[in-house]
Design an enzyme around this catalytic site. Structure first.
Site, PDB file in Angstrom:
ATOM      1  N   TYR A 139     -20.747 -49.961 -51.977  1.00 28.02           N
ATOM      2  CA  TYR A 139     -21.900 -49.077 -52.065  1.00 28.02           C
ATOM      3  C   TYR A 139     -22.825 -49.458 -53.221  1.00 28.02           C
ATOM      4  O   TYR A 139     -24.018 -49.148 -53.209  1.00 28.02           O
ATOM      5  CB  TYR A 139     -21.459 -47.626 -52.216  1.00 28.02           C
ATOM      6  CG  TYR A 139     -20.779 -47.037 -50.997  1.00 28.02           C
ATOM      7  CD1 TYR A 139     -20.763 -47.718 -49.786  1.00 28.02           C
ATOM      8  CD2 TYR A 139     -20.148 -45.805 -51.056  1.00 28.02           C
ATOM      9  CE1 TYR A 139     -20.141 -47.183 -48.667  1.00 28.02           C
ATOM     10  CE2 TYR A 139     -19.522 -45.263 -49.939  1.00 28.02           C
ATOM     11  CZ  TYR A 139     -19.519 -45.957 -48.757  1.00 28.02           C
ATOM     12  OH  TYR A 139     -18.896 -45.417 -47.651  1.00 28.02           O
ATOM     13  N   ASP A 191      -6.103 -49.310 -42.522  1.00 31.09           N
ATOM     14  CA  ASP A 191      -6.049 -48.945 -41.104  1.00 31.09           C
ATOM     15  C   ASP A 191      -4.774 -48.167 -40.790  1.00 31.09           C
ATOM     16  O   ASP A 191      -4.794 -47.186 -40.029  1.00 31.09           O
ATOM     17  CB  ASP A 191      -6.176 -50.182 -40.206  1.00 31.09           C
ATOM     18  CG  ASP A 191      -5.353 -51.364 -40.685  1.00 31.09           C
ATOM     19  OD1 ASP A 191      -4.774 -51.309 -41.784  1.00 31.09           O
ATOM     20  OD2 ASP A 191      -5.276 -52.365 -39.947  1.00 31.09           O
ATOM     21  N   ASP A 249     -14.140 -42.850 -49.035  1.00 36.79           N
ATOM     22  CA  ASP A 249     -15.161 -42.074 -48.333  1.00 36.79           C
ATOM     23  C   ASP A 249     -14.679 -41.719 -46.927  1.00 36.79           C
ATOM     24  O   ASP A 249     -14.755 -40.570 -46.480  1.00 36.79           O
ATOM     25  CB  ASP A 249     -16.446 -42.894 -48.282  1.00 36.79           C
ATOM     26  CG  ASP A 249     -17.641 -42.110 -47.773  1.00 36.79           C
ATOM     27  OD1 ASP A 249     -17.504 -40.904 -47.518  1.00 36.79           O
ATOM     28  OD2 ASP A 249     -18.712 -42.714 -47.625  1.00 36.79           O
ATOM     29  N   ASP A 275     -12.818 -37.843 -45.564  1.00 36.62           N
ATOM     30  CA  ASP A 275     -13.388 -37.063 -44.468  1.00 36.62           C
ATOM     31  C   ASP A 275     -12.358 -36.838 -43.374  1.00 36.62           C
ATOM     32  O   ASP A 275     -12.278 -35.751 -42.777  1.00 36.62           O
ATOM     33  CB  ASP A 275     -14.620 -37.772 -43.895  1.00 36.62           C
ATOM     34  CG  ASP A 275     -15.866 -37.530 -44.727  1.00 36.62           C
ATOM     35  OD1 ASP A 275     -15.766 -36.833 -45.745  1.00 36.62           O
ATOM     36  OD2 ASP A 275     -16.927 -38.050 -44.364  1.00 36.62           O
TER      37      ASP A 275
END
Length: 357
Positions: A142, A223, A247, A251
């Protein structure tokens, strides 16, 4: 106690949920004899509309000079065509960078009374969900170089995912400190079978582990971690990971608990100055309709009182008030079930305040 709090209502439902948080903080100040002052600043889409900038210099100055920052949400469809350097989300990234907020702490827990809202099977939920994701917040892809150029008549885009040893070491210590006060188990999530940055991440986390002999460190590819969070979330207690992986995983962890609307977060720097916000977005589809769930924002206030202000009693009182309100059967639309009472955003805030006072 006297504290100055910078307040960023932001966009969409941010306006509504922050209103409930401020009502709660004023009640806490009255009950426990504190002096909280609030400086409201523009950031995000609303700042673009009024000033042309997603984060005006004055807003950043006030945030830097505050004891902590309370944020609602930024962004929305309205600003999708802004240049990438001035999108609403850039305001949040800049605040994180300028304040040095490198440590993002996101708890994910299952309120027993909300288990029917979770997409997971009952037999999985019976094992419980109570974990914390510690996410590095100011490095990685980011904040790396982003560029798009034409090579041989074809557009080629690249995003640089960079980590320094020092960045990994300091966030690892935060995660180990949290783990040693919980179950003394830490899972570091990476993609070390593919990425050099992850191989360095694994190397440094193992070095830091030598300073925490009582904490068991294990590793998991990202994963597999995403799959395991759905298959058996009870195996996780504290997760350490880099910015982008954190991130995504945070979520996912929030939605398996029933609703993204009840999960708070804290982002801290080395002085414990923090940015506190719900992990959900601005939800423009329901903005201005008094339908939003303010619980995540209210629990973010509890995290602020605990982590930045060291007001444990007040933080616990807020958390107890939220739980009592849910036990009374009050719900907002996102967590509503057939046996509960539907409340608006402001009504939910009022009921939580009643149970606090």
């Amino acid at each position: 106690m006297k504290k100055n709090i910078a307040v960023v209502r932001g966009d969409g439902i941010g306006v509504e949920i922050i209103e409930e948080a401020l009502k709660l903080l004023k009640t806490v100040a009255k009950i426990y004899k504190h002096d909280f002052s609030f400086n409201e600043v523009l950031a995000g889409g609303c700042a673009i509309d009024k000033t042309g900038q997603c984060l005006p210099d004055e807003s950043l100055r006030i945030c830097k000079e505050s004891d902590s920052v309370l944020l609602g949400a930024v962004g929305g469809f309205k600003w999708d065509n802004e240049v990438s350097t001035n999108r609403p989300e850039q305001a949040l990234l800049r605040i994180r960078k300028e304040l040095g907020l490198f440590a993002n702490i996101r708890p994910a827990f299952l309120f027993p009374m909300l288990k029917n809202a979770s997409p997971l099977k009952a037999e999985i939920l019976e094992q419980g969900i109570d974990l914390i994701i510690v996410r590095e917040l100011t490095g990685g892809v980011y904040f790396g170089e982003h560029k798009t150029k034409k090579i041989e008549n074809e557009l080629v885009a690249s995003d640089d995912m960079t980590y320094k040893e020092s960045e990994i070491r300091r966030i690892a210590k935060v995660a180990f400190d949290i783990a040693k006060n919980r179950k003394k188990e830490l899972i570091s999530v990476d993609k070390a079978n593919v990425l050099d940055s992850s191989r360095l991440w694994r190397k440094i986390s193992e070095e830091v582990a030598k300073e925490y002999k009582d904490v068991k460190l294990s590793h998991m590819y990202v994963d597999n971690a995403a799959m395991q969070l759905c298959a058996r979330p009870s195996q996780f207690d504290v997760i350490l990971t880099e910015n982008m992986f954190g991130d995504i995983l945070s979520d996912e962890a929030s939605i398996i608990t029933g609703s993204i609307g009840v999960i708070p977060s804290a982002s801290l720097n080395e002085t414990k100055q923090g940015l506190y916000e719900p992990i959900h977005g601005s939800a423009p589809d329901i903005a201005g309709q008094n339908k939003a769930n303010p619980i995540a924002t209210i629990l973010s206030v509890a995290m602020m009182l605990r982590l930045s202000f060291e007001l444990e009693k007040e933080a616990k009182a807020i958390e107890d008030a939220v739980q009592k309100t849910l036990n009374q059967g009050f719900r907002t639309a996102d967590i509503m079930d057939k046996d509960s009472t539907l409340l608006t955003c402001s009504q939910m805030g009022d009921e939580i305040i009643k149970n606090l006072s």
